[in-house]
Design a protein around this motif. Structure first.
Motif, PDB file in Angstrom:
ATOM      1  N   LEU A 112       0.460  -1.507  -0.240  1.00  0.00           N
ATOM      2  CA  LEU A 112       0.053   0.228   0.113  1.00  0.00           C
ATOM      3  C   LEU A 112       0.854   1.364   0.017  1.00  0.00           C
ATOM      4  CD1 LEU A 112      -2.676   0.917   0.163  1.00  0.00           C
ATOM      5  CD2 LEU A 112      -2.595   1.049   2.598  1.00  0.00           C
ATOM      6  N   ASP A 113       2.488   1.704   0.638  1.00  0.00           N
ATOM      7  CA  ASP A 113       3.102   2.580   0.687  1.00  0.00           C
ATOM      8  C   ASP A 113       3.184   2.720  -0.824  1.00  0.00           C
ATOM      9  OD1 ASP A 113       4.053   4.642   2.036  1.00  0.00           O
ATOM     10  OD2 ASP A 113       6.121   3.335   2.499  1.00  0.00           O
ATOM     11  N   ARG A 114       4.203   1.194  -1.531  1.00  0.00           N
ATOM     12  CA  ARG A 114       4.686   1.661  -2.139  1.00  0.00           C
ATOM     13  C   ARG A 114       3.915   2.601  -3.518  1.00  0.00           C
ATOM     14  NH1 ARG A 114       6.522  -3.394  -1.971  1.00  0.00           N
ATOM     15  NH2 ARG A 114       5.057  -3.968  -3.641  1.00  0.00           N
ATOM     16  N   TRP A 115       2.036   1.860  -3.581  1.00  0.00           N
ATOM     17  CA  TRP A 115       0.764   1.709  -4.400  1.00  0.00           C
ATOM     18  C   TRP A 115       0.718   4.117  -4.132  1.00  0.00           C
ATOM     19  CZ3 TRP A 115      -3.867   4.020  -3.570  1.00  0.00           C
ATOM     20  CH2 TRP A 115      -4.472   3.931  -4.943  1.00  0.00           C
ATOM     21  N   MET A 116       0.752   3.900  -2.718  1.00  0.00           N
ATOM     22  CA  MET A 116       0.633   5.040  -2.266  1.00  0.00           C
ATOM     23  C   MET A 116       1.550   6.560  -3.102  1.00  0.00           C
ATOM     24  SD  MET A 116      -1.642   5.123   0.645  1.00  0.00           S
ATOM     25  CE  MET A 116      -1.983   7.010   0.410  1.00  0.00           C
ATOM     26  N   ARG A 117       2.976   6.246  -2.663  1.00  0.00           N
ATOM     27  CA  ARG A 117       3.674   7.417  -3.145  1.00  0.00           C
ATOM     28  C   ARG A 117       3.781   6.920  -4.924  1.00  0.00           C
ATOM     29  NH1 ARG A 117       8.319   7.698   0.461  1.00  0.00           N
ATOM     30  NH2 ARG A 117       9.586   7.361  -0.729  1.00  0.00           N
TER      31      ARG A 117
END
Length: 438
Positions: A112-117
């Motif tokens: 999720l962190d990777r996707w949001m960034r």
């Protein structure tokens, strides 16, 4: 600070620079007193000194970033207040930027962190995409409270930061040449930016009106785009450098050495962008094809207030409004422009007040207010309380990120410094304060 890099490590230009920066730190701790995250959290690892120790250990041992390094480096706002405070000249900005690149290359974030960034990096620097995304966010904005702490509060933060109304696209939001009125006194290139031209296109309009009205020709090259700071501060160096080299090519072509009509300056009206553009020479120092051109572009880059100070603008504020001037971190700490914008407003005839705790960040910091929403909100509320204590009629600042962040916490109109200066010298009333105008 003693370091123990090997000769092989020091052969890497990035490590060599990091080594020089680390060795300047004398552990004095002066930086802790002005670091927003340390002031709020009281954790040594959330201070510049603590982060320096983490970065040193990570780089010196040539190991991938771990959860501890990522947690505390992600919490850094890159406000650079520590660089203003440091008596030893530690260039923390270059060190933490290198650490973020190392993290991006060696650490696997949660999906999720990777996707949001990736989402932010692929939307905000591109005005057309960003405009479409904001349109979607506008429809979802009323439901922001329902998002609660979903995804760590990030979704709610993103929706709440979306404007209540998306300004129409300006007729001046285009490449081309805007001729000087009367005798030409100068010629500059203007960076239109990315988020700013969508969120508040009137800032670029006011800049062009103000400059051309005072005899300055403004050129906007078609291939100039995002300054690269957003992806740069995410550690996404390939994307950042693509933006940087595109801008260097675009502006260099307008210089006399590049075969153009010549430039007196590259003018930036978003201080976060200005800090990055002034660092292009460092960023491309190892690129044989760009090093000299990038250094020349950085040397001619001016914040719009720096350039306006050379024009001797006439006084003529059309109102006795009291202005609270908020100095963006990228302005006062990044570019070391501390008093000039407030002086210009005062000379124009406005009553200008400083802000208590003016050295502390408002919590915007690029994408920080979306990726670290709890800390950002606390900083915003503290900043707004300090601003409101001065009882101003309007808030002025030189950075679109600060305008958006502060505007989300107060009913006082927030405008760009250049909008007030434009108004004071014959331009229209800034849209955000038309109800306040006399």
């Amino acid at each position: 600070m003693q370091t123990n890099f090997t000769l092989a490590q020091l052969a890497d230009p990035e490590i060599s620079v990091a080594n020089e920066i680390l060795r300047k730190c004398v552990h004095c701790g002066f930086c802790t007193a002005t670091c927003p995250t340390y002031v709020l959290l009281g954790d040594e690892l959330d201070s510049p000194r603590g982060r320096i120790y983490l970065i040193k250990d990570m780089l010196e041992n040539d190991r991938p970033a771990g959860e501890q390094e990522v947690k505390h480096i992600d919490r850094c706002l890159s406000c650079l207040s520590c660089m203003t405070t440091c008596p030893s000249g530690v260039h923390y900005m270059h060190l933490v930027d290198h650490a973020r690149t190392h993290i991006e290359r060696t650490y696997t974030r949660a999906p999720l962190d990777r996707w949001m960034r990736a989402l932010l990096a692929n939307l905000i620097p591109y005005p057309n995409r960003f405009r479409v995304a904001l349109a979607g966010a506008w429809f979802a904005r009323p439901f922001a409270p329902l998002a609660g702490n979903l995804f760590g509060g990030r979704l709610r933060a993103m929706l709440e930061l979306a404007p209540k109304a998306i300004p129409p696209r300006s007729a001046m939001d285009r490449p081309g040449v805007f001729p000087a009125q009367g005798e030409r006194r100068g010629r500059v290139a203007l960076l239109l930016g990315c988020a700013q031209r969508v969120l508040e296109p009137e800032i670029n309009d006011a800049t062009i009106r103000l400059l051309t009205r005072h005899g300055v020709e403004v050129v906007v090259p078609p291939s100039a785009g995002c300054c690269g700071s957003l992806t740069h501060h995410m550690g996404r160096e390939d994307e950042a450098h693509a933006s940087v080299t595109a801008n260097v090519d675009a502006w260099w072509a307008e210089t006399a050495d590049g075969g153009g009509d010549g430039l007196d300056a590259v003018v930036i009206n978003a201080s976060g962008c200005g800090t990055t553009v002034k660092d292009y020479g460092f960023m491309l120092r190892e690129d044989a094809g760009y090093a000299d051109k990038a250094a020349a572009i950085s040397a001619m880059t001016r914040d719009v207030t720096e350039y306006l100070a050379e024009l001797d603008l006439p006084a003529g504020a059309p109102s006795d409004l009291t202005v609270a001037y908020h100095s963006a971190c990228s302005m006062q700490h990044g570019q070391k422009i501390k008093t000039l914008p407030a002086e210009l407003l005062t000379r124009a005839g406005f009553a200008v007040k400083g802000v208590p705790e003016g050295h502390l960040c408002c919590g915007s910091a690029g994408t920080y207010n979306m990726m670290q929403p709890q800390i950002a909100r606390t900083l915003r509320d503290r900043k707004v309380a300090n601003i409101e204590s001065t009882r101003p009629d309007v808030i002025a600042t030189g950075n679109i990120g600060c305008m958006t962040q502060i505007g989300g916490g107060t009913a006082i109109p927030v405008v760009h410094t250049v909008q007030l200066l434009d108004w004071a010298t014959g331009g229209p009333v800034p849209p955000a304060m038309r109800e306040k105008a006399v």
